[in-house]
Design a protein around this motif. Structure first.
Motif, PDB file in Angstrom:
ATOM      1  N   GLN A   1     -17.419  50.215  68.021  1.00 41.28           N
ATOM      2  CA  GLN A   1     -18.391  49.288  67.412  1.00 41.28           C
ATOM      3  C   GLN A   1     -19.140  49.543  66.003  1.00 41.28           C
ATOM      4  O   GLN A   1     -19.428  48.742  65.240  1.00 41.28           O
ATOM      5  CB  GLN A   1     -19.481  48.959  68.802  1.00 41.28           C
ATOM      6  N   ARG A   2     -19.401  50.749  66.059  1.00 36.22           N
ATOM      7  CA  ARG A   2     -20.083  51.252  64.670  1.00 36.22           C
ATOM      8  C   ARG A   2     -19.356  51.025  63.535  1.00 36.22           C
ATOM      9  O   ARG A   2     -19.564  50.770  62.454  1.00 36.22           O
ATOM     10  CB  ARG A   2     -20.745  52.780  64.898  1.00 36.22           C
ATOM     11  N   VAL A   3     -18.018  51.595  63.681  1.00 40.38           N
ATOM     12  CA  VAL A   3     -16.930  51.411  62.719  1.00 40.38           C
ATOM     13  C   VAL A   3     -16.786  49.915  62.371  1.00 40.38           C
ATOM     14  O   VAL A   3     -16.577  49.492  61.417  1.00 40.38           O
ATOM     15  CB  VAL A   3     -15.549  52.001  63.187  1.00 40.38           C
ATOM     16  N   SER A   4     -16.746  49.073  63.438  1.00 38.83           N
ATOM     17  CA  SER A   4     -16.538  47.584  63.320  1.00 38.83           C
ATOM     18  C   SER A   4     -17.660  46.882  62.319  1.00 38.83           C
ATOM     19  O   SER A   4     -17.421  45.902  61.561  1.00 38.83           O
ATOM     20  CB  SER A   4     -16.582  46.725  64.635  1.00 38.83           C
ATOM     21  N   GLU A   5     -18.976  47.568  62.523  1.00 40.70           N
ATOM     22  CA  GLU A   5     -20.027  46.988  61.881  1.00 40.70           C
ATOM     23  C   GLU A   5     -19.891  47.309  60.385  1.00 40.70           C
ATOM     24  O   GLU A   5     -20.223  46.504  59.429  1.00 40.70           O
ATOM     25  CB  GLU A   5     -21.419  47.701  62.343  1.00 40.70           C
ATOM     26  N   LEU A   6     -19.451  48.419  59.980  1.00 41.33           N
ATOM     27  CA  LEU A   6     -19.270  48.931  58.625  1.00 41.33           C
ATOM     28  C   LEU A   6     -18.054  48.233  57.982  1.00 41.33           C
ATOM     29  O   LEU A   6     -18.049  47.750  56.855  1.00 41.33           O
ATOM     30  CB  LEU A   6     -18.895  50.235  58.611  1.00 41.33           C
ATOM     31  N   ALA A   7     -17.155  48.006  58.979  1.00 39.76           N
ATOM     32  CA  ALA A   7     -15.984  47.126  58.390  1.00 39.76           C
ATOM     33  C   ALA A   7     -16.567  45.654  58.104  1.00 39.76           C
ATOM     34  O   ALA A   7     -15.918  45.223  57.004  1.00 39.76           O
ATOM     35  CB  ALA A   7     -14.736  47.082  59.471  1.00 39.76           C
ATOM     36  N   ALA A   8     -17.120  45.053  58.607  1.00 36.31           N
ATOM     37  CA  ALA A   8     -17.738  43.605  58.668  1.00 36.31           C
ATOM     38  C   ALA A   8     -18.528  43.832  57.136  1.00 36.31           C
ATOM     39  O   ALA A   8     -18.478  42.706  56.470  1.00 36.31           O
ATOM     40  CB  ALA A   8     -18.767  43.445  59.833  1.00 36.31           C
TER      41      ALA A   8
ATOM     42  N   LYS B   1     -17.926  45.430  54.771  1.00 37.44           N
ATOM     43  CA  LYS B   1     -17.033  45.808  53.876  1.00 37.44           C
ATOM     44  C   LYS B   1     -15.925  44.733  53.490  1.00 37.44           C
ATOM     45  O   LYS B   1     -15.197  44.664  52.696  1.00 37.44           O
ATOM     46  CB  LYS B   1     -16.173  47.143  54.179  1.00 37.44           C
ATOM     47  N   GLY B   2     -15.924  43.588  54.562  1.00 38.02           N
ATOM     48  CA  GLY B   2     -15.242  42.573  54.549  1.00 38.02           C
ATOM     49  C   GLY B   2     -13.677  43.010  54.743  1.00 38.02           C
ATOM     50  O   GLY B   2     -12.816  42.413  54.237  1.00 38.02           O
TER      51      GLY B   2
ATOM     52  N   VAL C   1      -8.942  49.248  49.846  1.00 37.61           N
ATOM     53  CA  VAL C   1     -10.290  49.316  50.307  1.00 37.61           C
ATOM     54  C   VAL C   1     -10.746  50.592  49.686  1.00 37.61           C
ATOM     55  O   VAL C   1     -10.074  51.516  49.796  1.00 37.61           O
ATOM     56  CB  VAL C   1     -10.157  49.356  51.934  1.00 37.61           C
ATOM     57  N   LYS C   2     -11.883  50.523  48.878  1.00 35.07           N
ATOM     58  CA  LYS C   2     -12.372  51.593  48.218  1.00 35.07           C
ATOM     59  C   LYS C   2     -13.738  51.862  48.898  1.00 35.07           C
ATOM     60  O   LYS C   2     -14.626  51.142  49.268  1.00 35.07           O
ATOM     61  CB  LYS C   2     -12.463  51.143  46.734  1.00 35.07           C
ATOM     62  N   LEU C   3     -14.147  53.406  49.134  1.00 33.79           N
ATOM     63  CA  LEU C   3     -15.122  53.699  50.046  1.00 33.79           C
ATOM     64  C   LEU C   3     -15.846  54.578  49.078  1.00 33.79           C
ATOM     65  O   LEU C   3     -15.416  55.501  48.241  1.00 33.79           O
ATOM     66  CB  LEU C   3     -14.828  54.518  51.091  1.00 33.79           C
ATOM     67  N   THR C   4     -17.268  54.215  49.085  1.00 38.04           N
ATOM     68  CA  THR C   4     -18.077  55.229  48.394  1.00 38.04           C
ATOM     69  C   THR C   4     -18.409  56.460  48.887  1.00 38.04           C
ATOM     70  O   THR C   4     -18.050  56.527  50.279  1.00 38.04           O
ATOM     71  CB  THR C   4     -19.510  54.388  48.054  1.00 38.04           C
TER      72      THR C   4
END
Length: 343
Positions: A249-256, A258-259, A298-301
């Motif tokens: 769920q937490r990964v999903s929230e960050l994915a949302a 990030k688009g 997908v680019k991550l900071t």
């Protein structure tokens, strides 16, 4: 479709697509075997997209996955791919699993894979699991002979400890180590990954999507057929699944934010581990394959990487990777070479 970037895997000269394709689920472990024509279409689709690093093993079936790849590569596309297969898990005594690394078995397994794949040489040949009865130097010594004979080009190890990798590399350079590495399988980061980097060994990350968990979380596990082997894994049992769902769920929230999808985010995290890491997510659907390759863009900071890692630290996941008794790098030590008496 955009071409996939290429990368050097290890320091011995092998180049592969920056993302590979794990083929096991096409034939076994993920419910019934999938229709052969559909799987060949998927493999050709992957090659056309630039994902040309194909991963199989003789034990997948057993043998049926190699035969499938042999058919897929028979139409003149062999030169477009880097083909990886594995040996070391044998079925004997009424299909009881036996781990073998003795020289005679290494050679016969290689000959069998060459025939099933319909090729003259295997690009990357892994020891799938480590035979703890045979010094690793003996196994790799036979693999070295196969390199010299042109039957294999590069040597790999799968599920090997840091010390096993180091001993093997002293006999013949190891090109790649295949590790289970994902947001929720991070125990290899402590010792194995640094050892590979010290020795110039490439890292191939299998199950980078946590065996599909990062697609839908607990819903994915519930949707699997009863004969899917993943249903037996400790992390997917009721007592652990509820806890692990919170990570999803937490990964999903960050994915949302990030688009992107959770799967793309989990794959992107692996890609950001370094230019020596190649994930090999598996799929049996072209649409899922197309989604997976979008992870490369997908680019991550650094802040987003740290946030992701805070969700899934090495001790955050409940349940072991495999059931009790399954061979992994944690029990891959072999006897000293001085103890070996060839029969």
């Amino acid at each position: 479709m955009a071409s996939i970037r290429r990368m050097k895997l290890g320091s011995q000269g092998l180049e592969v697509s920056a993302q590979g394709l794990g083929c096991v689920g096409m034939s076994v472990f993920s419910g019934p075997p999938k229709p052969e024509a559909d799987m060949i279409k998927l493999i050709h689709h992957a090659i056309d997209a630039g994902v040309a690093f194909l991963d199989t093993a003789d034990v997948y079936g057993p043998f049926t996955n190699e035969l499938l790849l042999g058919k897929a590569l028979s139409g003149g596309v062999r030169d477009e791919v880097e083909l990886a297969t594995k040996f070391g898990i044998s079925f004997e005594d009424n299909k009881r699993e036996i781990i073998r690394g003795d020289p005679a078995y290494v050679r016969s397994a290689c000959e069998g894979s060459l025939k099933r794949l319909g090729v003259d040489s295997i690009d990357l040949y892994y020891q799938h699991r480590i035979d703890t009865r045979v010094p690793i130097e003996v196994t790799v010594g036979e693999l070295k002979k196969l390199v010299e004979e042109g039957k294999i080009k590069y040597i790999g190890l799968s599920e090997a400890s840091a010390s096993t990798i180091r001993r093997a590399h002293a006999v013949h350079p190891i090109t790649a180590a295949q590790l289970e590495w994902s947001l929720w399988s991070r125990d290899v980061e402590e010792e194995i990954v640094p050892t590979c980097r010290e020795l110039g060994i490439g890292i191939v990350a299998y199950s980078p999507l946590a065996r599909g968990f990062f697609s839908l979380g607990a819903k994915f596990i519930e949707s699997l057929p009863n004969n899917d082997s993943r249903k037996k894994l400790p992390r997917f049992q009721a007592e652990n699944l509820e806890h692990n769902e919170t990570i999803f769920q937490r990964v999903s929230e960050l994915a949302a934010r990030k688009g992107c999808t959770p799967s793309q985010l989990a794959l992107a995290w692996i890609h950001h581990q370094g230019n020596d890491v190649c994930p090999i997510p598996g799929t049996t659907k072209i649409e899922n394959f197309d989604q997976n390759i979008k992870a490369l863009s997908v680019k991550l900071t650094p802040e987003e990487m740290a946030e992701l890692e805070s969700f899934a630290s090495a001790d955050a996941v409940k349940g072991d990777r495999y059931q009790t008794g399954i061979s992994t790098w944690m029990n891959s030590e072999t006897p000293p070479l001085s103890s070996w008496k060839a029969t």
